[in-house]
Motif scaffolding. Structure first.
Motif, PDB file in Angstrom:
ATOM      1  N   ASP A  38      17.524  48.052 -32.608  1.00 52.84           N
ATOM      2  CA  ASP A  38      16.602  47.493 -33.540  1.00 52.84           C
ATOM      3  C   ASP A  38      16.975  46.218 -33.826  1.00 52.84           C
ATOM      4  N   LEU A  39      18.139  45.793 -34.051  1.00 51.90           N
ATOM      5  CA  LEU A  39      18.552  44.367 -34.084  1.00 51.90           C
ATOM      6  C   LEU A  39      18.359  43.634 -33.067  1.00 51.90           C
ATOM      7  N   ARG A  40      18.733  44.187 -32.018  1.00 49.83           N
ATOM      8  CA  ARG A  40      18.337  43.330 -30.548  1.00 49.83           C
ATOM      9  C   ARG A  40      16.780  43.133 -30.282  1.00 49.83           C
ATOM     10  N   PHE A  41      15.921  44.046 -30.893  1.00 53.12           N
ATOM     11  CA  PHE A  41      14.494  43.793 -30.730  1.00 53.12           C
ATOM     12  C   PHE A  41      14.053  42.603 -31.724  1.00 53.12           C
ATOM     13  N   HIS A  42      14.521  42.646 -32.771  1.00 58.18           N
ATOM     14  CA  HIS A  42      14.284  41.501 -33.716  1.00 58.18           C
ATOM     15  C   HIS A  42      14.700  40.205 -33.275  1.00 58.18           C
ATOM     16  N   ARG A  43      15.944  40.306 -32.687  1.00 54.26           N
ATOM     17  CA  ARG A  43      16.574  38.878 -32.097  1.00 54.26           C
ATOM     18  C   ARG A  43      15.701  38.562 -31.157  1.00 54.26           C
ATOM     19  N   ALA A  44      15.226  39.471 -30.306  1.00 56.66           N
ATOM     20  CA  ALA A  44      14.202  38.965 -29.082  1.00 56.66           C
ATOM     21  C   ALA A  44      12.943  38.520 -29.792  1.00 56.66           C
ATOM     22  N   LEU A  45      12.539  39.117 -30.607  1.00 59.50           N
ATOM     23  CA  LEU A  45      11.159  38.534 -31.449  1.00 59.50           C
ATOM     24  C   LEU A  45      11.426  36.921 -31.855  1.00 59.50           C
ATOM     25  N   ALA A  46      12.511  36.688 -32.607  1.00 61.03           N
ATOM     26  CA  ALA A  46      12.576  35.271 -32.801  1.00 61.03           C
ATOM     27  C   ALA A  46      12.987  34.534 -31.425  1.00 61.03           C
ATOM     28  N   ALA A  47      13.772  35.211 -30.434  1.00 65.28           N
ATOM     29  CA  ALA A  47      13.969  34.249 -29.225  1.00 65.28           C
ATOM     30  C   ALA A  47      12.785  33.747 -28.651  1.00 65.28           C
ATOM     31  N   LEU A  48      11.628  34.220 -28.820  1.00 66.49           N
ATOM     32  CA  LEU A  48      10.354  33.871 -28.182  1.00 66.49           C
ATOM     33  C   LEU A  48      10.027  32.470 -28.515  1.00 66.49           C
ATOM     34  N   ALA A  49      10.588  31.802 -29.677  1.00 66.94           N
ATOM     35  CA  ALA A  49      10.337  30.463 -29.900  1.00 66.94           C
ATOM     36  C   ALA A  49      10.785  29.892 -29.021  1.00 66.94           C
ATOM     37  N   GLY A  50      11.695  29.892 -28.139  1.00 63.05           N
ATOM     38  CA  GLY A  50      12.759  29.136 -27.291  1.00 63.05           C
ATOM     39  C   GLY A  50      13.555  28.275 -27.815  1.00 63.05           C
ATOM     40  N   SER A  51      14.089  28.382 -29.154  1.00 61.49           N
ATOM     41  CA  SER A  51      14.901  27.577 -29.698  1.00 61.49           C
ATOM     42  C   SER A  51      16.406  28.041 -30.010  1.00 61.49           C
ATOM     43  N   PRO A  52      17.218  27.291 -29.502  1.00 68.08           N
ATOM     44  CA  PRO A  52      18.730  27.688 -29.437  1.00 68.08           C
ATOM     45  C   PRO A  52      19.156  27.853 -30.833  1.00 68.08           C
ATOM     46  N   ARG A  53      18.625  26.885 -31.819  1.00 70.77           N
ATOM     47  CA  ARG A  53      19.066  26.852 -33.295  1.00 70.77           C
ATOM     48  C   ARG A  53      18.566  28.159 -33.991  1.00 70.77           C
ATOM     49  N   ILE A  54      17.456  28.432 -33.710  1.00 74.36           N
ATOM     50  CA  ILE A  54      16.816  29.866 -34.066  1.00 74.36           C
ATOM     51  C   ILE A  54      17.589  30.979 -33.491  1.00 74.36           C
TER      52      ILE A  54
END
Length: 214
Positions: free
Chosen positions: A127-143
């Motif tokens: 579940d944590l990986r899922f939500h990290r993957a959602l945020a990663a869609l932004a394509g921002s290393p800082r996010i």
């Protein structure tokens, strides 16, 4: 060199916290961790300072360093920041590279397989990986970096739940539905569902914390 070694040790300890291997309240023994990780006490102390800055551990005078126990206000703030980071990813989903979009579906698949095995701790990790993957869609290393720190803190909040299965099981179909909305390009509905999802999860944790303290 010393700082890079301390950063590596901090990364390893953060990963253990995020995976649930170091639950809230655990004392971090310099002697035991030094042997386990093959580093000096000075390096460990520098790593601890990095994790204290990230609000993952606390130093208690004359007692040592402990994995932090979250308060209700901490949980509310964690979910506030999660909403900002994850909705940024959802809004950018249409422009995201295929591997980033695929990571969302893969995290959902992983959670469902873990649930089928009855491995609810792994369901929480998926579940944590899922939500990290959602945020990663932004394509921002800082996010991405902010989410890594935030999700380790979130794992501490999960420990407030008396039953991992009762907490995670209702969100499995919601993860699948949210991934489906993104795949179909329904980004507005996906964002609305995500915000509702996060509100529900936050409230479940807060209710459990109140019951424990009463």
């Amino acid at each position: 060199m010393a700082l890079s070694t301390a950063q590596r040790v901090a990364d390893q300890l953060r990963d253990r916290i995020q995976s649930g291997g170091l639950p809230p309240g655990t004392q971090l023994s310099e002697e035991a961790l030094g042997r386990d990780l093959g580093v000096s006490r000075n390096t460990l102390r520098e790593a601890f300072r990095l994790l204290i800055h990230e609000s993952l551990v606390v130093h208690r005078l004359n007692r040592g360093v402990f994995v932090r126990v979250l308060e209700p206000a901490d949980v509310t703030d964690v979910y506030r920041v999660r909403a900002a980071l994850e909705t940024a990813g959802v809004r950018a989903a249409e422009r995201a590279a295929w591997p980033l979009r695929r990571a969302v579906a893969e995290a959902v698949d992983r959670g469902e397989r873990a649930a089928a095995r009855g491995d609810w701790r792994e369901v929480g990790s998926a579940d944590l990986r899922f939500h990290r993957a959602l945020a990663a869609l932004a394509g921002s290393p800082r996010i991405d970096s902010a989410m890594d720190r935030l999700l380790a803190e979130l794992r501490l909040a999960f420990h407030a739940m008396p039953s991992p299965r009762r907490f995670h099981e209702p969100f499995l179909p919601r993860n699948r539905a949210l991934a489906g909305l993104l795949e179909r390009g329904e980004h507005g509905r996906a964002e609305a569902e995500l915000l509702s999802y996060l509100d529900d999860a936050r409230q479940l944790i807060l209710d459990a914390m109140r019951e424990t303290s009463s």
